[in-house]
Write a protein that holds these residues in place. Structure first.
Motif, PDB file in Angstrom:
ATOM      1  N   ASN A   9      -4.787   3.299 -19.401  1.00  0.00           N
ATOM      2  CA  ASN A   9      -3.513   3.122 -20.086  1.00  0.00           C
ATOM      3  C   ASN A   9      -2.820   1.882 -19.517  1.00  0.00           C
ATOM      4  O   ASN A   9      -2.589   1.806 -18.306  1.00  0.00           O
ATOM      5  CB  ASN A   9      -2.630   4.361 -19.877  1.00  0.00           C
ATOM      6  N   PRO A  10      -2.454   0.912 -20.350  1.00  0.00           N
ATOM      7  CA  PRO A  10      -1.841  -0.326 -19.853  1.00  0.00           C
ATOM      8  C   PRO A  10      -0.500  -0.131 -19.142  1.00  0.00           C
ATOM      9  O   PRO A  10      -0.061  -1.010 -18.408  1.00  0.00           O
ATOM     10  CB  PRO A  10      -1.658  -1.174 -21.105  1.00  0.00           C
ATOM     11  N   LEU A  11       0.146   1.010 -19.328  1.00  0.00           N
ATOM     12  CA  LEU A  11       1.424   1.235 -18.649  1.00  0.00           C
ATOM     13  C   LEU A  11       1.267   1.355 -17.131  1.00  0.00           C
ATOM     14  O   LEU A  11       2.237   1.201 -16.392  1.00  0.00           O
ATOM     15  CB  LEU A  11       2.101   2.489 -19.207  1.00  0.00           C
ATOM     16  N   PHE A  12       0.059   1.647 -16.673  1.00  0.00           N
ATOM     17  CA  PHE A  12      -0.182   1.734 -15.235  1.00  0.00           C
ATOM     18  C   PHE A  12      -0.170   0.359 -14.563  1.00  0.00           C
ATOM     19  O   PHE A  12      -0.281   0.268 -13.338  1.00  0.00           O
ATOM     20  CB  PHE A  12      -1.508   2.441 -14.941  1.00  0.00           C
ATOM     21  N   ALA A  13      -0.026  -0.694 -15.338  1.00  0.00           N
ATOM     22  CA  ALA A  13       0.066  -2.034 -14.754  1.00  0.00           C
ATOM     23  C   ALA A  13       1.291  -2.157 -13.854  1.00  0.00           C
ATOM     24  O   ALA A  13       1.306  -2.963 -12.917  1.00  0.00           O
ATOM     25  CB  ALA A  13       0.099  -3.098 -15.844  1.00  0.00           C
ATOM     26  N   TRP A  14       2.319  -1.363 -14.127  1.00  0.00           N
ATOM     27  CA  TRP A  14       3.493  -1.373 -13.255  1.00  0.00           C
ATOM     28  C   TRP A  14       3.138  -0.919 -11.846  1.00  0.00           C
ATOM     29  O   TRP A  14       3.739  -1.381 -10.869  1.00  0.00           O
ATOM     30  CB  TRP A  14       4.592  -0.478 -13.836  1.00  0.00           C
ATOM     31  N   LEU A  15       2.172  -0.032 -11.722  1.00  0.00           N
ATOM     32  CA  LEU A  15       1.747   0.396 -10.390  1.00  0.00           C
ATOM     33  C   LEU A  15       1.109  -0.750  -9.609  1.00  0.00           C
ATOM     34  O   LEU A  15       1.230  -0.808  -8.385  1.00  0.00           O
ATOM     35  CB  LEU A  15       0.764   1.564 -10.486  1.00  0.00           C
ATOM     36  N   THR A  16       0.443  -1.646 -10.319  1.00  0.00           N
ATOM     37  CA  THR A  16      -0.141  -2.810  -9.662  1.00  0.00           C
ATOM     38  C   THR A  16       0.957  -3.680  -9.058  1.00  0.00           C
ATOM     39  O   THR A  16       0.846  -4.149  -7.922  1.00  0.00           O
ATOM     40  CB  THR A  16      -0.982  -3.632 -10.662  1.00  0.00           C
ATOM     41  N   ILE A  17       2.011  -3.878  -9.818  1.00  0.00           N
ATOM     42  CA  ILE A  17       3.133  -4.692  -9.333  1.00  0.00           C
ATOM     43  C   ILE A  17       3.830  -4.005  -8.167  1.00  0.00           C
ATOM     44  O   ILE A  17       4.102  -4.629  -7.135  1.00  0.00           O
ATOM     45  CB  ILE A  17       4.119  -4.966 -10.486  1.00  0.00           C
ATOM     46  N   ILE A  18       4.103  -2.714  -8.309  1.00  0.00           N
ATOM     47  CA  ILE A  18       4.778  -1.966  -7.242  1.00  0.00           C
ATOM     48  C   ILE A  18       3.913  -1.924  -5.979  1.00  0.00           C
ATOM     49  O   ILE A  18       4.412  -2.120  -4.862  1.00  0.00           O
ATOM     50  CB  ILE A  18       5.129  -0.548  -7.726  1.00  0.00           C
ATOM     51  N   GLY A  19       2.622  -1.687  -6.152  1.00  0.00           N
ATOM     52  CA  GLY A  19       1.718  -1.662  -5.006  1.00  0.00           C
ATOM     53  C   GLY A  19       1.636  -3.004  -4.299  1.00  0.00           C
ATOM     54  O   GLY A  19       1.633  -3.071  -3.075  1.00  0.00           O
ATOM     55  N   GLY A  20       1.582  -4.080  -5.063  1.00  0.00           N
ATOM     56  CA  GLY A  20       1.516  -5.417  -4.460  1.00  0.00           C
ATOM     57  C   GLY A  20       2.783  -5.780  -3.723  1.00  0.00           C
ATOM     58  O   GLY A  20       2.744  -6.321  -2.608  1.00  0.00           O
ATOM     59  N   ILE A  21       3.933  -5.483  -4.330  1.00  0.00           N
ATOM     60  CA  ILE A  21       5.210  -5.786  -3.667  1.00  0.00           C
ATOM     61  C   ILE A  21       5.376  -4.913  -2.421  1.00  0.00           C
ATOM     62  O   ILE A  21       5.790  -5.407  -1.361  1.00  0.00           O
ATOM     63  CB  ILE A  21       6.377  -5.583  -4.647  1.00  0.00           C
ATOM     64  N   GLY A  22       5.057  -3.635  -2.536  1.00  0.00           N
ATOM     65  CA  GLY A  22       5.171  -2.740  -1.387  1.00  0.00           C
ATOM     66  C   GLY A  22       4.266  -3.158  -0.238  1.00  0.00           C
ATOM     67  O   GLY A  22       4.675  -3.143   0.927  1.00  0.00           O
ATOM     68  N   TYR A  23       3.037  -3.539  -0.559  1.00  0.00           N
ATOM     69  CA  TYR A  23       2.102  -3.982   0.478  1.00  0.00           C
ATOM     70  C   TYR A  23       2.619  -5.249   1.159  1.00  0.00           C
ATOM     71  O   TYR A  23       2.571  -5.374   2.385  1.00  0.00           O
ATOM     72  CB  TYR A  23       0.721  -4.238  -0.126  1.00  0.00           C
ATOM     73  N   THR A  24       3.123  -6.174   0.360  1.00  0.00           N
ATOM     74  CA  THR A  24       3.636  -7.430   0.909  1.00  0.00           C
ATOM     75  C   THR A  24       4.816  -7.183   1.836  1.00  0.00           C
ATOM     76  O   THR A  24       4.879  -7.742   2.942  1.00  0.00           O
ATOM     77  CB  THR A  24       4.046  -8.385  -0.221  1.00  0.00           C
ATOM     78  N   LEU A  25       5.768  -6.356   1.404  1.00  0.00           N
ATOM     79  CA  LEU A  25       6.948  -6.081   2.224  1.00  0.00           C
ATOM     80  C   LEU A  25       6.594  -5.321   3.497  1.00  0.00           C
ATOM     81  O   LEU A  25       7.104  -5.637   4.582  1.00  0.00           O
ATOM     82  CB  LEU A  25       7.977  -5.298   1.412  1.00  0.00           C
ATOM     83  N   ALA A  26       5.715  -4.340   3.395  1.00  0.00           N
ATOM     84  CA  ALA A  26       5.329  -3.568   4.574  1.00  0.00           C
ATOM     85  C   ALA A  26       4.562  -4.426   5.577  1.00  0.00           C
ATOM     86  O   ALA A  26       4.787  -4.339   6.792  1.00  0.00           O
ATOM     87  CB  ALA A  26       4.498  -2.359   4.164  1.00  0.00           C
ATOM     88  N   SER A  27       3.677  -5.272   5.082  1.00  0.00           N
ATOM     89  CA  SER A  27       2.922  -6.156   5.981  1.00  0.00           C
ATOM     90  C   SER A  27       3.833  -7.196   6.629  1.00  0.00           C
ATOM     91  O   SER A  27       3.685  -7.509   7.812  1.00  0.00           O
ATOM     92  CB  SER A  27       1.799  -6.854   5.217  1.00  0.00           C
ATOM     93  N   ALA A  28       4.768  -7.748   5.854  1.00  0.00           N
ATOM     94  CA  ALA A  28       5.712  -8.724   6.402  1.00  0.00           C
ATOM     95  C   ALA A  28       6.587  -8.077   7.476  1.00  0.00           C
ATOM     96  O   ALA A  28       6.834  -8.677   8.531  1.00  0.00           O
ATOM     97  CB  ALA A  28       6.572  -9.308   5.300  1.00  0.00           C
ATOM     98  N   TYR A  29       7.035  -6.841   7.245  1.00  0.00           N
ATOM     99  CA  TYR A  29       7.839  -6.127   8.243  1.00  0.00           C
ATOM    100  C   TYR A  29       7.044  -5.927   9.530  1.00  0.00           C
ATOM    101  O   TYR A  29       7.555  -6.175  10.621  1.00  0.00           O
ATOM    102  CB  TYR A  29       8.302  -4.787   7.681  1.00  0.00           C
ATOM    103  N   MET A  30       5.802  -5.490   9.395  1.00  0.00           N
ATOM    104  CA  MET A  30       4.977  -5.279  10.585  1.00  0.00           C
ATOM    105  C   MET A  30       4.728  -6.588  11.323  1.00  0.00           C
ATOM    106  O   MET A  30       4.717  -6.632  12.556  1.00  0.00           O
ATOM    107  CB  MET A  30       3.654  -4.617  10.203  1.00  0.00           C
ATOM    108  N   TRP A  31       4.557  -7.677  10.601  1.00  0.00           N
ATOM    109  CA  TRP A  31       4.332  -8.981  11.221  1.00  0.00           C
ATOM    110  C   TRP A  31       5.575  -9.416  11.991  1.00  0.00           C
ATOM    111  O   TRP A  31       5.476  -9.856  13.135  1.00  0.00           O
ATOM    112  CB  TRP A  31       3.964 -10.007  10.153  1.00  0.00           C
ATOM    113  N   PHE A  32       6.747  -9.293  11.359  1.00  0.00           N
ATOM    114  CA  PHE A  32       7.977  -9.700  12.025  1.00  0.00           C
ATOM    115  C   PHE A  32       8.255  -8.857  13.273  1.00  0.00           C
ATOM    116  O   PHE A  32       8.657  -9.395  14.305  1.00  0.00           O
ATOM    117  CB  PHE A  32       9.171  -9.632  11.067  1.00  0.00           C
ATOM    118  N   VAL A  33       8.033  -7.572  13.194  1.00  0.00           N
ATOM    119  CA  VAL A  33       8.244  -6.710  14.359  1.00  0.00           C
ATOM    120  C   VAL A  33       7.284  -7.104  15.482  1.00  0.00           C
ATOM    121  O   VAL A  33       7.680  -7.181  16.645  1.00  0.00           O
ATOM    122  CB  VAL A  33       8.083  -5.227  13.975  1.00  0.00           C
ATOM    123  N   SER A  34       6.043  -7.393  15.147  1.00  0.00           N
ATOM    124  CA  SER A  34       5.066  -7.795  16.169  1.00  0.00           C
ATOM    125  C   SER A  34       5.456  -9.111  16.824  1.00  0.00           C
ATOM    126  O   SER A  34       5.380  -9.253  18.050  1.00  0.00           O
ATOM    127  CB  SER A  34       3.678  -7.922  15.550  1.00  0.00           C
TER     128      SER A  34
END
Length: 67
Positions: free
Chosen positions: A22-47
């Motif tokens: 279902n093409p509506l699940f494309a929003w999960l791709t965007i949410i997953g990518g943004i979430g991964y980017t923010l979580a990784s950036a947070y971990m990098w800054f804390v380190s």
């Protein structure tokens, strides 16, 4: 926080397969990518803060001491 990037990465990869159903699940791709980017950036800054700022906090350095 350590598990968060991996959870978002799994959501991102899972959404690739769900988008084929279902093409509506494309929003999960965007949410997953943004979430991964923010979580990784947070971990990098804390380190970086822990490696570079905490060792120097509260220490007075002699002019003869190069540690």
């Amino acid at each position: 926080m350590v598990v968060t990037p991996f959870a978002f990465l799994m959501l991102d990869v899972l959404s690739w397969w769900l988008t084929k159903i279902n093409p509506l699940f494309a929003w999960l791709t965007i949410i997953g990518g943004i979430g991964y980017t923010l979580a990784s950036a947070y971990m990098w800054f804390v380190s970086v803060i822990q490696m570079w700022w905490y060792p120097w906090r509260g220490k007075v350095m002699d002019e003869n001491c190069w540690r």
